[in-house]
Design a protein around this motif. Structure first.
Motif, PDB file in Angstrom:
ATOM      1  N   CYS A  48      39.720  65.409  61.264  1.00  0.00           N
ATOM      2  CA  CYS A  48      41.134  65.318  61.624  1.00  0.00           C
ATOM      3  C   CYS A  48      41.693  63.899  61.595  1.00  0.00           C
ATOM      4  N   LEU A  72      46.627  70.954  66.693  1.00  0.00           N
ATOM      5  CA  LEU A  72      46.123  72.319  66.505  1.00  0.00           C
ATOM      6  C   LEU A  72      44.821  72.327  65.709  1.00  0.00           C
ATOM      7  N   ARG A  73      44.731  71.498  64.667  1.00  0.00           N
ATOM      8  CA  ARG A  73      43.480  71.409  63.903  1.00  0.00           C
ATOM      9  C   ARG A  73      42.363  70.836  64.773  1.00  0.00           C
ATOM     10  N   ALA A  82      40.941  73.191  67.393  1.00  0.00           N
ATOM     11  CA  ALA A  82      40.000  74.164  66.830  1.00  0.00           C
ATOM     12  C   ALA A  82      38.614  73.539  66.661  1.00  0.00           C
ATOM     13  N   ALA A  84      37.145  73.165  70.191  1.00  0.00           N
ATOM     14  CA  ALA A  84      36.708  74.451  70.734  1.00  0.00           C
ATOM     15  C   ALA A  84      35.399  74.903  70.090  1.00  0.00           C
ATOM     16  N   ARG A  85      35.285  74.709  68.793  1.00  0.00           N
ATOM     17  CA  ARG A  85      34.060  75.108  68.083  1.00  0.00           C
ATOM     18  C   ARG A  85      32.842  74.364  68.631  1.00  0.00           C
TER      19      ARG A  85
END
Length: 162
Positions: free
Chosen positions: A46, A121-122, A125, A128-129
């Motif tokens: 990111c 948002l990227r 994710a 969270a992963r």
């Protein structure tokens, strides 16, 4: 080399090998390694650091909330100058913008840009992963619940004693 323990060395070794020192060290090592893993993946995927993600989380948590630069520094436990440098980099990257507070000229507010929202948002994710893989998955559901409840109690005790 003298292998005979010197006075105080045995007591020092016992202290260094105590359960409390060992257990706290395990917590710190685990948290540090997870933070490093998250930071590396965020930078690679990111283009932002984990600390930048923490800023974006704070700014996106309550849409429409006015967040001052000072409150960000407090939330992130950064110095005022550290927060300024971080926000300078984030502003240069088009992730946030600073605006004067309409209520108080001495206060600078910080908000995400549309680009910052997309990057968030990227990054969320990715975060969270990795949290799922390294913080949640290694534990049973019951162990995870006990761990998070215990961490909440620790954080509350530290906050209440501040």
């Amino acid at each position: 080399m003298n292998t005979t323990p010197q006075p105080g060395e045995e007591a020092a070794a016992r202290a260094a090998n105590s359960r409390l020192v060992r257990d706290f060290g395990l917590l710190i090592k685990s948290a540090t390694r997870l933070e490093q893993r998250i930071d590396g993946e965020l930078r690679q995927e990111c283009g932002i650091s984990h600390t930048m993600l923490e800023v974006l989380i704070r700014l996106c948590r309550r849409p429409g909330e006015e967040v001052s630069q000072r409150h960000l520094a407090d939330d992130l436990t950064l110095t005022s100058s550290g927060t300024t440098r971080l926000l300078d980099r984030m502003e240069e990257a088009g992730l946030v913008r600073r605006i004067p507070s309409p209520a108080d000229r001495r206060v600078t507010l910080v908000e995400t840009t549309p680009h910052g929202g997309e990057v968030f948002l990227r990054a969320a994710a990715v975060h969270a992963r990795l949290v799922e893989r390294y913080f949640v998955a290694p534990l049973t559901t019951d162990d995870y619940g006990r761990l998070t409840a215990a961490l909440d109690r620790i954080e509350t005790a530290l906050r209440d004693d501040a």
